[in-house]
Design an enzyme around this catalytic site. Structure first.
Site, PDB file in Angstrom:
ATOM      1  N   ASN A  64      14.574  -5.462   3.776  1.00 32.34           N
ATOM      2  CA  ASN A  64      15.178  -6.545   4.302  1.00 32.34           C
ATOM      3  C   ASN A  64      16.681  -7.044   4.525  1.00 32.34           C
ATOM      4  O   ASN A  64      17.480  -6.303   2.914  1.00 32.34           O
ATOM      5  CB  ASN A  64      14.149  -8.236   4.098  1.00 32.34           C
ATOM      6  CG  ASN A  64      13.393  -8.021   3.978  1.00 32.34           C
ATOM      7  OD1 ASN A  64      12.478  -7.194   5.106  1.00 32.34           O
ATOM      8  ND2 ASN A  64      11.854  -8.601   3.096  1.00 32.34           N
TER       9      ASN A  64
ATOM     10  N   CYS B 155       6.765  -4.640   9.485  1.00 33.41           N
ATOM     11  CA  CYS B 155       6.644  -6.397   8.458  1.00 33.41           C
ATOM     12  C   CYS B 155       4.973  -6.148   8.701  1.00 33.41           C
ATOM     13  O   CYS B 155       4.700  -6.254   9.397  1.00 33.41           O
ATOM     14  CB  CYS B 155       7.375  -6.781   9.046  1.00 33.41           C
ATOM     15  SG  CYS B 155       7.580  -8.435   7.630  1.00 33.41           S
ATOM     16  N   HIS B 156       4.527  -7.056   7.054  1.00 28.03           N
ATOM     17  CA  HIS B 156       3.536  -6.570   7.363  1.00 28.03           C
ATOM     18  C   HIS B 156       3.048  -7.905   7.400  1.00 28.03           C
ATOM     19  O   HIS B 156       1.816  -8.735   7.303  1.00 28.03           O
ATOM     20  CB  HIS B 156       2.464  -6.237   6.064  1.00 28.03           C
ATOM     21  CG  HIS B 156       2.879  -6.642   4.992  1.00 28.03           C
ATOM     22  ND1 HIS B 156       3.257  -5.434   3.296  1.00 28.03           N
ATOM     23  CD2 HIS B 156       4.202  -7.569   4.426  1.00 28.03           C
ATOM     24  CE1 HIS B 156       4.331  -5.998   2.454  1.00 28.03           C
ATOM     25  NE2 HIS B 156       5.140  -7.553   3.350  1.00 28.03           N
TER      26      HIS B 156
ATOM     27  N   HIS C  14       9.997 -12.409  10.508  1.00 31.47           N
ATOM     28  CA  HIS C  14       9.581 -13.275   9.059  1.00 31.47           C
ATOM     29  C   HIS C  14       9.932 -14.750   9.710  1.00 31.47           C
ATOM     30  O   HIS C  14       9.812 -16.376   9.014  1.00 31.47           O
ATOM     31  CB  HIS C  14      10.868 -13.277   7.963  1.00 31.47           C
ATOM     32  CG  HIS C  14      10.593 -12.297   6.804  1.00 31.47           C
ATOM     33  ND1 HIS C  14      11.561 -11.768   5.654  1.00 31.47           N
ATOM     34  CD2 HIS C  14       9.649 -11.683   6.836  1.00 31.47           C
ATOM     35  CE1 HIS C  14      10.672 -10.468   4.851  1.00 31.47           C
ATOM     36  NE2 HIS C  14       9.139 -10.641   6.119  1.00 31.47           N
TER      37      HIS C  14
END
Lengths: 458, 458, 458, 458
Positions: free
Chosen positions: D152, D174-175, D211
């Protein structure tokens, strides 16, 4: 495993193999059941198909049953349908005289004439009102149904549905890319000394518009096929004249064999492989269909209008034969698409859809052909690799013609229709001759173009 | 009122009227003074122009004086220049054989062949490297100078400047729109029974690309001219064949008279008026330049290559005559543009500039022709009215060809150049013939295309 | 020279200077004559304006005469109008309580609150239906009229006209840029030791949206003013706190003086000069209107709602005074615009119009403010210089809010309206507080929002 | 079935779980084998990971073997790699003081501060030069490798790779979306009374940026989950304050539990579900992270900088534990992606890639997060459903900030960096305070920003 019950409305298909092939594929799908309602403006043809269907579902190798009936009104067929299949002939076969014979009198020859060129434009002008009406009926009677279009001109029939009903869930299906994959599978067998792999193993990156789609990358089991294809087209002998074969095929009434030279010449000249039959590809550019002799040079044979008329009359006989053979997979994907959309098994294949981003270098909103993922109640196109500059330019100029044609049909404006004709790459005759040709075509199309305003142009 | 002192670098112009006309206009501008430096690869031609210039500025009716000299190196001419005028002949006149005669052997005829079609493409391929070099020199020696381009192909020469030096302050100037305004002024005189107004009173909305610009609205003193123009083209007699006149003009070596029928036929068919001479317009679409007879039908006469060669040899004699007559306004706008940019008086006129928004329906970044406001150190295009769908489509397909041509020239890629050729609307001959034509042209162009890679294509 | 006869419909303006200033300017235009029809929902206000108008046209220094009357229905005013002036107060002054006082209770302060921020959004929501109705009336009664809008929020009122009548010939006019030019003219006088030049001599490149417009280049007589402006803002002392002056102005009820620091701070931070008053500029970003003290630091004073109410009641008295003085130019441009559109003399000025390409870096179709050329029956925006990345980003985020606000108003959707509020840069309070604020505002706005659906949101 | 041999370069990961989890997943992949080369600027950390790796591959339940070594130079790790995994900490943990503590002093609080807001911007500024260098090394040593980024700020690290090497084959993983799917799977269990389905059964339509991704449609086994989710958020009680739980979590140093209220509030207010943890989501808009108390109200707890420092020192101990347990699936997808790209089994999942058309309503070229198809040597994004107007506006304004941040970092321009900071939705403090904050941050970042030019701004 339990079956999913669905209702399929099949519109058209009376005089064609398509309906029966779909019924046969359906009979082989263990996971689907339900109802098929057939509608055709030729009511006896629909009735005949019911009989054929019952024979098909009654065969011992059938793995499911569907109830099949013919509807007398399109609304009856559509009401509550989960899937709608559209597969019509826009007007009687005799109208193909307009598409093919009138342009030929002015020196414009087309092997197919159902997609582009003067023939494709004429066919689009008379199909679009029909498709606008289909869209309205679907919006009224089964707004959540998935609509599968098989009719040509594929691009503009599908576009007409969205123009009339922007929320419609429609897409166009075509097998031309499959044939290109099959051809590549044949080369794989030769190059790798293995049995010919199934076409699904030939992975291709696709971009373009129906019948003028391009393969920008192809691989088999991780082997990049492009360098081998480029090597192939670098040999002058590969492109030797096929005029003799073509003339033989013409005598033998073998109009649909063609060696694929045009697709490969596009690869040689433009760096991407044409992904449709040569009979179609040759119609999108003005360098092959210059005249019959030039088409023969590439192995493409014109189909006489007289033969087309004869065949359409013989269709019944051929269909008789169809229903008596054992069930086998048609090679078409309609039923697999239905299964995927019903949630049974996802599918990755090519499809014609309005461009929401999948062809970033082509016009937004225009119906384009790319790969897509089919899953339960979703068709999601994948983002295609950009076309090289040359193929992109070739496709864009056809898109311009298609946009003008659609606008002409929706606004019922003969002057725009003539502009589309003048802009078509096949039309390179004197402007006044083009206008004569156009007027001759419009005179015969007039009964199929209700509500058009007259042209003020001399 | 005091004069503004400027330095003008004039590149090229040795063998042409252009330089001398600009000098004469300059001599009539009371508000400018300074220096003109001439550069031409034909040094004696530049020297001769110096002599002519001195004669011009020495005439009693001259209202200003400029010092004039010839430079031996382009850098000397450019250093510190406020204005750069580019007006070259890309290669000797004998190269026009490539542009005109080779295509003609393959059945492709072009009245001018300097802008579009095979001739325009060939000329672009050899001009672009020269223009790239101009841009680099200007960036090095006078980065803040205003650069006025007069060379054809206007669009691609101007585009080449921006490709090599994105911050260059360059634009292209062309008088074809003026001639269209003059023609409309003639109609105004007839319709309103008044003396022919000056062309500046004919207000037009303009959009397109150089030599394929379109007038979408025209008015005179608040009178909308479009309905009258449309009435004109609704009469079949207006478009009667001009073959007889054309043949007479041909015999009389009157190649540049043409009655404007093509511009008006575009209005009839596409709803907007072509705003360039018919000799140019007829080259952008494939319906007029089908062959010589068809061009004659529209009153357009081909200019024989042999005559062009002869004229270029006679140029000297004609120029002698020029410098002895009294000064009069040339009708060109170069000096008015210079005055506007120098802050003397704003000007509203047409111009060729990269599309930053002025042609919202055409490709961003491509050099387009629209109206613009010239004022002190600013050229600001105005936002053009959208073209109707048909003309927009016609222009876009030419833009595709121009983009491919530019890319081919910048990447020195013969295969892209051939793709551009195949995509040009005038090229509708068999693909293999087109390739032969292209190779024949490239063989003669080769000395002018340094650093090009060989084609791998057979 | 003969006069051009026109009909002007003036809608609103009853309680404002605007109408009378326009009438006075009109009286000074020797080239125009005709009829002015006034309409105001406050009929006595319109009648009073008729009396004032007659006094104005009766003055000895008047150079023309117009017949003036008040209409009882808006349709009567519009019928056959050549020009329509729109200048209304959307709702009674007491509604400004919603715009200013409710947000203030939640900590959001706005000096003006008529363009952006919660106040601007509230005002937009109630203006848009009125403007939709104006557009429909104009389309019915005078579709070819030029429509000049003076009402705030300028952007969304003008956008509402186009949303309801896409072919309307409307634009928005604002004098904020003039004031910035005046300020620059003041600096020119200081820098060059000359008398202050008229604002028209300050040439500016403009881009942005109304009240949040940016000057990217400015010159006077060929002198580039930007380096001098940048030097100015590089001195820390230039930005010393103006809190003391602000507090003094507050006590003296001098709310509209402000030193322009915000416009210059934008130049310092973002490289382009804010081209509106600081009271407006400070509302578009969240760093100045943080609270009253912070605004004072920049010399900006809040206008109490109570004072606004008092002033609106006193308006009559002030207007009395107006009509008795001698005629002088108002500094507004309305009459010059009318003259230009009537074909009398072209004008180059700033204007608010849907973005067709003039702001290539801002949203197509959104109403933007740039320079434009006004001539007979044409308003043609010029293509603006691109904004630097920072200002472009600032403007784009406001455009997002404006787009949502417009959509909310057109779809009568309170949830979208609240989304717009949450997205406004001034709103950085807890989400639940924002929702309380919004509901409090909507409760009072409800009578002005006919047909809105209820929100389902808690 | 034979194994595919690959080389993986793992850059970074020394101090984190990530590397070891990937190694453990790799050990469970029966179809892959080959070599893993670890590089970390903390060489001992890399060595330790080698030891752990050998332990992992030596475990009895391991289904494959990879040879593992640590490289001393990044070039050695990269040379010939088929896959590159990037997972670094940009600067020592102590630098997080800049990201979190300095803004907090000015009233700006961030739970994570690694993606957006002042913290995310600071982190981006120092990561981008590192990532530019990675891209150059990859282009030099393994240009055909697939590059998987885990660092990130995901969006800007991935964007930096493409900015430096446009042909790189990189994507970001990304999880956060997985966790949202898990949460929905929990609701499915409750709603349908079944065991919680695996997250892969929750089909979602995704669009946005990392995000700040949004779910516009969600289904399970053909059941549309959106109406149920909308019913959930229509109950006021669902959104009751979680301040008590938050305070308890704070005392217990349980910083990473949060009930997902923010994601659901976005659904309530904007009609699409936030698809990331609340700690991230709350940083993209200014209504939740107003202050610590307001965050607690939504159940979000700030992580103290002191705790972060302590944890980073304890990392070693935790890692010890890791390598001794039995192998189990990590829940991450890295190895499945590698398998898919190696041709073993296609995968349909979410990914961060430059926008080529997959997010038609977001900025072309910007790195966006959508679904994609992974297959042999291809990652093809699918075209996402358009975001509703509100979420699209929210995402676009963050994209503006990210674009400015990237430009600032690439041009090493502190003034642009400050503009990005001012534009960030979390920054709503007085302009001068913001400048003080920025200067304080830049003072500590300076050693990590080589070659930056000084700001001329006071």
């Amino acid at each position: 495993v339990k079956s999913t019950a669905i209702k399929i409305a099949y519109i058209g298909g009376g005089s064609r193999y398509w309906a029966r092939e779909l019924l046969a594929d359906l009979a082989q799908s263990a996971r689907l059941t339900g109802e098929v309602v057939l509608f055709d403006i030729d009511r006896p043809a629909a009735e005949k198909n019911v009989a054929v269907a019952n024979a098909i579902f009654g065969r011992p190798e059938a793995r499911t049953r569907f109830s099949v009936r013919a509807a007398t009104r399109v609304a009856d067929a559509l009401r509550g349908a989960d899937f709608v299949v559209l597969s019509i002939e826009p007007g009687p076969t005799s109208l193909r005289y307009v598409d093919l014979e009138i342009p030929a009198r002015f020196g414009i020859v087309q092997p197919v004439g159902d997609t582009t060129g003067p023939g494709g434009i004429a066919r689009a002008l008379r199909s679009i009102p029909t498709y606008s009406e289909f869209a309205r009926q679907i919006a009224a009677h089964c707004p959540k149904a998935w609509v599968i279009n098989y009719t040509n001109p594929m691009t503009l029939c599908t576009a007409a549905l969205y123009a009339a009903a922007p929320r419609i869930k429609a897409f166009g299906c075509c097998h031309e890319v499959f044939h290109t994959q099959d051809r590549l599978a044949g080369y794989v067998a030769r190059w790798f000394g293995c049995p010919q792999p199934p076409r699904g193993e030939i992975k291709v990156d696709l971009n373009g518009i129906n019948h003028f789609t391009w393969i920008t990358a192809a691989s088999w089991q991780g082997h990049d096929l492009m360098p081998r294809l480029r090597a192939l087209v670098s040999k002058p002998s590969f492109f030797r004249s096929r005029a003799d074969e073509a003339r033989k095929n013409k005598s033998a009434e073998q109009y649909f064999h063609s060696p694929g030279l045009v697709a490969f010449d596009l690869l040689r000249r433009f760096g991407a492989l044409g992904a449709a039959g040569d009979r179609h590809l040759a119609e999108f550019v003005p360098w092959y269909a210059v005249n019959e002799a030039e088409l023969h040079r590439w192995g493409v044979v014109l189909t006489p209008f007289s033969w087309r008329l004869r065949r359409s009359r013989k269709a019944d006989t051929r269909l008789e034969e169809f229903s008596t053979g054992p069930l086998k997979a048609s090679g078409e994907e309609g039923v697999k698409l239905i299964e995927a959309l019903a949630g049974i098994a996802p599918l990755h294949t090519n499809v014609n859809l309005p461009n929401r981003g999948q062809s970033p270098d082509l016009l937004p909103g225009h119906v384009v052909e790319t790969n897509a993922v089919f899953r339960r109640d979703r068709v999601t196109p994948v983002v295609a690799q950009a076309l090289p500059a040359g193929p992109a330019a070739l496709v864009r100029r056809v898109i311009q013609v298609q946009q003008l044609t659609l606008k002409a049909a929706l606004e019922r404006d003969p002057d725009l229709a003539f502009q589309a004709m003048l802009l078509d790459p096949l039309v390179h005759i004197p402007a006044n001759d083009a206008h004569k040709m156009f007027k001759a075509m419009m005179r015969l199309l007039a009964p199929h173009l209700p509500g058009w305003r007259a042209s003020g142009k001399n």
